[in-house]
Design an enzyme around this catalytic site. Structure first.
Site, PDB file in Angstrom:
ATOM      1  N   HIS A 150       0.803  -1.238   0.000  1.00 52.24           N
ATOM      2  CA  HIS A 150       0.000   0.000   0.000  1.00 52.24           C
ATOM      3  C   HIS A 150       0.832   1.282   0.000  1.00 52.24           C
ATOM      4  CE1 HIS A 150       0.981  -0.209   4.262  1.00 52.24           C
ATOM      5  NE2 HIS A 150       0.598   1.040   4.382  1.00 52.24           N
TER       6      HIS A 150
HETATM    7  C1  UD1 Z   1      -2.154   5.020   6.612  1.00 52.73           C
HETATM    8  C2  UD1 Z   1      -0.813   5.477   7.189  1.00 52.73           C
HETATM    9  C3  UD1 Z   1       0.232   4.407   6.909  1.00 52.73           C
HETATM   10  C4  UD1 Z   1      -0.217   3.045   7.373  1.00 52.73           C
HETATM   11  C5  UD1 Z   1      -1.568   2.731   6.755  1.00 52.73           C
HETATM   12  C6  UD1 Z   1      -2.096   1.388   7.208  1.00 52.73           C
HETATM   13  C7  UD1 Z   1      -0.462   7.916   7.127  1.00 52.73           C
HETATM   14  C8  UD1 Z   1       0.332   8.984   6.500  1.00 52.73           C
HETATM   15  N1  UD1 Z   1      -0.341   6.689   6.548  1.00 52.73           N
HETATM   16  O1  UD1 Z   1      -1.996   4.943   5.208  1.00 52.73           O
HETATM   17  O2  UD1 Z   1       1.419   4.758   7.591  1.00 52.73           O
HETATM   18  O3  UD1 Z   1       0.738   2.091   6.990  1.00 52.73           O
HETATM   19  O4  UD1 Z   1      -2.496   3.759   7.132  1.00 52.73           O
HETATM   20  O5  UD1 Z   1      -3.323   1.100   6.644  1.00 52.73           O
HETATM   21  O6  UD1 Z   1      -1.137   8.150   8.092  1.00 52.73           O
HETATM   22  N2  UD1 Z   1      -9.265   4.656   2.555  1.00 52.73           N
HETATM   23  C9  UD1 Z   1     -10.471   4.004   2.478  1.00 52.73           C
HETATM   24  N3  UD1 Z   1     -11.056   3.603   3.659  1.00 52.73           N
HETATM   25  C10 UD1 Z   1     -10.501   3.823   4.860  1.00 52.73           C
HETATM   26  C11 UD1 Z   1      -9.290   4.510   4.915  1.00 52.73           C
HETATM   27  C12 UD1 Z   1      -8.669   4.904   3.765  1.00 52.73           C
HETATM   28  O7  UD1 Z   1     -10.997   3.775   1.411  1.00 52.73           O
HETATM   29  O8  UD1 Z   1     -11.089   3.413   5.881  1.00 52.73           O
HETATM   30  C13 UD1 Z   1      -8.606   5.060   1.281  1.00 52.73           C
HETATM   31  C14 UD1 Z   1      -8.983   6.450   0.847  1.00 52.73           C
HETATM   32  O9  UD1 Z   1      -9.002   6.477  -0.542  1.00 52.73           O
HETATM   33  C15 UD1 Z   1      -7.819   7.284   1.350  1.00 52.73           C
HETATM   34  C16 UD1 Z   1      -6.659   6.324   1.174  1.00 52.73           C
HETATM   35  O10 UD1 Z   1      -7.200   5.036   1.465  1.00 52.73           O
HETATM   36  O11 UD1 Z   1      -7.663   8.479   0.639  1.00 52.73           O
HETATM   37  C17 UD1 Z   1      -5.489   6.595   2.078  1.00 52.73           C
HETATM   38  O12 UD1 Z   1      -5.892   6.602   3.450  1.00 52.73           O
HETATM   39  P1  UD1 Z   1      -4.968   7.331   4.554  1.00 52.73           P
HETATM   40  O13 UD1 Z   1      -5.542   7.136   5.899  1.00 52.73           O
HETATM   41  O14 UD1 Z   1      -4.712   8.729   4.123  1.00 52.73           O
HETATM   42  O15 UD1 Z   1      -3.596   6.588   4.417  1.00 52.73           O
HETATM   43  P2  UD1 Z   1      -3.255   5.031   4.265  1.00 52.73           P
HETATM   44  O16 UD1 Z   1      -2.741   4.781   2.891  1.00 52.73           O
HETATM   45  O17 UD1 Z   1      -4.389   4.184   4.738  1.00 52.73           O
END
Ligand code: UD1
Length: 372
Positions: A207
Site C-alpha cells: 500500500h
Molecule cells: C495510513 C498510514 C500508513 C499506514 C496505513 C495502514 C499515514 C500517513 N499513513 O496509510 O502509515 O501504513 O495507514 O493502513 O497516516 N481509505 C479508504 N477507507 C478507509 C481509509 C482509507 O478507502 O477506511 C482510502 C482512501 O481512498 C484514502 C486512502 O485510502 O484516501 C489513504 O488513506 P490514509 O488514511 O490517508 O492513508 P493510508 O494509505 O491508509
C-alpha cells in the site's frame, strides 16, 4: 480524581498497539483512561472489526475526520482534537506509531501544554520522502515521554539530541497483541477456508505510495506477483488505497476476485491476517507492522522497500529488504522457497509484556509531573 489519560488512535495499525496499553492502564486504578478515535480510517474492515476482535471499547470521542490530502487530513484532525482538548483537558495524551493522526494529535496537545507520550518512538527510515518519517520526527520532537520498541530507537533519539531522561526502551506493544491472539487466530483456519494448506502459500500486502502510486511500477509488480503465484499461491488482501490506485491505472482485471493463484481479497480482519501470516511459507509486504509480525513468527519476510525504520527485523529477525526491483524480489523468493533464509531469533522485550511496561512508565511520569 485519578489523572485522565487519553489514548488516541486513527488508522488500522494503531488499534493493535492501543489494545494492550488500554488493558494494562485500566487494570491500574491510579489512572482514568479515555479512547479518542480520529476517524482517519473508517471502513468497517479497516476500523470497527479491529475494535470487535481486540475487545477495545467503543471510543469515548470520535472526531470523524475521514480521508483527504496529507495537509487537509492533518489539519482537520488538529482542529478537531484541539477543540476537544480545550473542553476535556486530559492530563496526558498517548499517541501511537507514525500515522497522520499521531502527528496531528501530538501537535494539538503540545500547543495546549498537555503532556504527550509517544508509543513506538525513535524509529527512523532516514527516508524523508515517506510521510510517516516526517510524522515520526515531529511527534518525537514534541513528546514528553518517548517509549521505544527496539534499540535503534534509543540511538536515533540520542543522535537527535532528545534528553535520555525522556526515553525508555519498553518493547513492542503490537507483539503483545500478536502473542495474545495467536492461538485464537490459528483456530480460524483462514487459509484452509481459502482452499490452501499450511505453508503452501505466501501472504502479500502492498500500500505504500512508492509501490502503488506510479502505474508503471504498480503494473510491473502485479505482473511479477502473478508470475510468482504460479510457483506458490499468493493471498493478497488489497488495501483501499491500492484498490483505488489499481482502478485509476485501469488494472482492475488483474486483481479481480476468483483468480486461482493470486487470491485477491478485501482487507482481512486482524485475526484472519494473523492466521494467514502464521501459516504462510513467506510474507511479501511493504507494511512495517507485518515486517515485525513476521519476525515474531519467524517467517521469511521479503520487505518491498529500500529502507526500514525497524532494522531489528533485518538484524535479528527474518526480514530482507528487496525494494520493488523484480530481480531482487525473484532472487529472495527463490531463497525463501529453498530455505536459504536466516531463522531469526527472539527480539529482546518483544515478549508480550510491553503494554504493562508502557502503563508503568505512564503512571510514573504522571506522578512526577502532576506533583510539580
Ligand atoms: C495510513 C498510514 C500508513 C499506514 C496505513 C495502514 C499515514 C500517513 N499513513 O496509510 O502509515 O501504513 O495507514 O493502513 O497516516 N481509505 C479508504 N477507507 C478507509 C481509509 C482509507 O478507502 O477506511 C482510502 C482512501 O481512498 C484514502 C486512502 O485510502 O484516501 C489513504 O488513506 P490514509 O488514511 O490517508 O492513508 P493510508 O494509505 O491508509
Amino acid at each position: 480524581m485519578p489523572p485522565v489519560v487519553e489514548l488516541v488512535a486513527g488508522a488500522r495499525p494503531n488499534f493493535m498497539k492501543l489494545a494492550p496499553v488500554f488493558r494494562a492502564l485500566t487494570a491500574r486504578s491510579a489512572v482514568s483512561c479515555r479512547i479518542v478515535h480520529t476517524g482517519q480510517h473508517y471502513d468497517p474492515s479497516m476500523d470497527r472489526v479491529f475494535f470487535e476482535e481486540l475487545a477495545i471499547p467503543t471510543p469515548d470521542v470520535h472526531l470523524g475526520v475521514g480521508s483527504g490530502s496529507h495537509g487537509a487530513q492533518t489539519a482537520r484532525i488538529l482542529e478537531r482534537y484541539e477543540a476537544h482538548l480545550l473542553e476535556a483537558r486530559p492530563d496526558t495524551t498517548v499517541v501511537f506509531g507514525d500515522v497522520n493522526s499521531t502527528l496531528a494529535c501530538a501537535l494539538a496537545a503540545v500547543k495546549l501544554g498537555v503532556g504527550i507520550v509517544h508509543v513506538e518512538a525513535g524509529l527512523r527510515s532516514l527516508d524523508r520522502t515517506m510521510p510517516e518519517e516526517i510524522n515520526r520526527l515531529v511527534t518525537d520532537a514534541v513528546s514528553d515521554l518517548l517509549l521505544v520498541s527496539e534499540p535503534s530507537g534509543l540511538a536515533n533519539l540520542c543522535h537527535e539530541g532528545i534528553p535520555e531522561t525522556k526515553i525508555r526502551l519498553v518493547g513492542n506493544v503490537m507483539i503483545d497483541t500478536l502473542l495474545r491472539y495467536l492461538p485464537v487466530a490459528r483456530e480460524r483456519h483462514t487459509a484452509e477456508k481459502l482452499g490452501l494448506v499450511d505453508k503452501g502459500y505466501g501472504l502479500l500486502t502492498l500500500h505504500r505510495p512508492s509501490n502503488v502510486d506510479d502505474p508503471t511500477t504498480l503494473g510491473r509488480l502485479l505482473d511479477l506477483f502473478d508470475d510468482l503465484s504460479q510457483r506458490l499461491p499468493l493471498v493478497f488482501p488489497v488495501h483501499p488505497r491500492t484498490a483505488a490506485a489499481v482502478s485509476r491505472a485501469g488494472f482492475q482485471e488483474r486483481i479481480a476476485p476468483g483468480r486461482a493463484r493470486l487470491l485477491c481479497l478485501a482487507p482481512t480482519t486482524y485475526l484472519d491476517t494473523l492466521s494467514l501470516s502464521a501459516g504462510a511459507a513467506l510474507v511479501m509486504t511493504d507494511s512495517g507492522g507485518l515486517q515485525e509480525e513476521a519476525a515474531a513468527l519467524r517467517i521469511p519476510c521479503l520487505t518491498l522497500r529500500e529502507s526500514t525504520e525497524r532494522p531489528v527485523t533485518v538484524k535479528q529477525g527474518t526480514s530482507r529488504l528487496v525494494g520493488n526491483d523484480s530481480h531482487r524480489i525473484r532472487a529472495a523468493f527463490d531463497d525463501a522457497l529453498a530455505a536459504r533464509w536466516p531463522p531469526g531469533g527472539d527480539i529482546p522485550l518483544w515478549d508480550g509484556r510491553a503494554g504493562e511496561r508502557v502503563a508503568a512508565e505512564i503512571e510514573t511520569w504522571l506522578s512526577q509531573h502532576l506533583r510539580s
